[in-house]
Motif scaffolding. Sequence first.
Motif, PDB file in Angstrom:
ATOM      1  N   LYS A 134     -83.161 -28.655 108.902  1.00 30.95           N
ATOM      2  CA  LYS A 134     -82.426 -29.775 108.309  1.00 30.95           C
ATOM      3  C   LYS A 134     -83.418 -30.732 107.666  1.00 30.95           C
ATOM      4  O   LYS A 134     -84.558 -30.870 108.110  1.00 30.95           O
ATOM      5  N   GLN A 151     -82.460 -36.008 102.227  1.00 26.22           N
ATOM      6  CA  GLN A 151     -82.913 -36.388 100.882  1.00 26.22           C
ATOM      7  C   GLN A 151     -81.930 -37.425 100.345  1.00 26.22           C
ATOM      8  O   GLN A 151     -80.785 -37.104 100.051  1.00 26.22           O
ATOM      9  N   TYR A 208     -78.110 -37.683 101.516  1.00 26.94           N
ATOM     10  CA  TYR A 208     -77.558 -36.384 101.890  1.00 26.94           C
ATOM     11  C   TYR A 208     -78.425 -35.684 102.934  1.00 26.94           C
ATOM     12  O   TYR A 208     -79.653 -35.838 102.958  1.00 26.94           O
ATOM     13  N   TYR A 256     -79.400 -31.895 104.210  1.00 32.16           N
ATOM     14  CA  TYR A 256     -79.406 -30.493 103.832  1.00 32.16           C
ATOM     15  C   TYR A 256     -79.612 -29.656 105.090  1.00 32.16           C
ATOM     16  O   TYR A 256     -80.586 -29.858 105.831  1.00 32.16           O
ATOM     17  N   TYR A 282     -79.621 -25.686 106.865  1.00 38.70           N
ATOM     18  CA  TYR A 282     -79.774 -24.240 106.656  1.00 38.70           C
ATOM     19  C   TYR A 282     -79.440 -23.567 107.976  1.00 38.70           C
ATOM     20  O   TYR A 282     -80.022 -23.899 109.025  1.00 38.70           O
ATOM     21  N   PHE A 318     -77.057 -22.574 102.772  1.00 40.40           N
ATOM     22  CA  PHE A 318     -77.425 -23.981 102.658  1.00 40.40           C
ATOM     23  C   PHE A 318     -76.164 -24.834 102.533  1.00 40.40           C
ATOM     24  O   PHE A 318     -75.240 -24.484 101.798  1.00 40.40           O
ATOM     25  N   TYR A 319     -76.159 -25.962 103.230  1.00 39.64           N
ATOM     26  CA  TYR A 319     -75.061 -26.923 103.158  1.00 39.64           C
ATOM     27  C   TYR A 319     -75.621 -28.292 102.782  1.00 39.64           C
ATOM     28  O   TYR A 319     -76.597 -28.748 103.369  1.00 39.64           O
ATOM     29  N   LYS A 320     -74.977 -28.940 101.825  1.00 39.24           N
ATOM     30  CA  LYS A 320     -75.313 -30.318 101.473  1.00 39.24           C
ATOM     31  C   LYS A 320     -74.199 -31.199 102.034  1.00 39.24           C
ATOM     32  O   LYS A 320     -73.020 -31.009 101.727  1.00 39.24           O
TER      33      LYS A 320
END
Length: 201
Positions: free
Chosen positions: A140, A143, A146, A148, A150, A156-158
Amino acid sequence: MKKHFLFLFLSLFVVFSCTKIDNVKFGYSNDFILKKVYEQNEQVCNIKGKFFIYYEDRFFKLKFKCALMKDCNNNVKMFVFGLLNQVLATVHYDGTKVVVLEKNKDISKEYAGILNKDKIERIITLFNVPIFLPKDILKKEVQGDYLYVYDSNKIFYKIDRNFKIVEIKTDEFDILYQFKNELLKKIDYVDFSLKLFITFL
């Protein structure tokens, strides 16, 4: 001059003092993050509404307005509208076959290349929002506003500040979810051979 400078300084001080800088830190455990993501992204299988659908692959480019009803068994009834909002065709899908009707006349063969089983299933699948949920969290990173994530399925999830999933990316496709006032307004799907955009009306 000094008075002008003092007034400018005080004005800037007031502006920056009243501006709230709210950065998302996501300083939570993986279990807590997963719990919140699952709570805020409850998958809905019953869909009813009006949409603009844009579909583009190597052979076809389509854009149409429709009303769509879908149940949890993926049975679908869709009304395709013309320029004057008249119903051009009614599409029925029961999970096995697509039937296209024009004024109760079966015109499925005429639309076999456009409104076929494969295309309908691709559209239907995107209405299961989100299409996936993270299985776990391997990595994780924060950024901006958000998070991010994995997971072990190599997806991948935003995730936004409300723990809503706004993007899902795999090796094969990318899906963007656009929200306004926490309501889903648009789904953008792109892979190597297809673009499929759904706008909620």
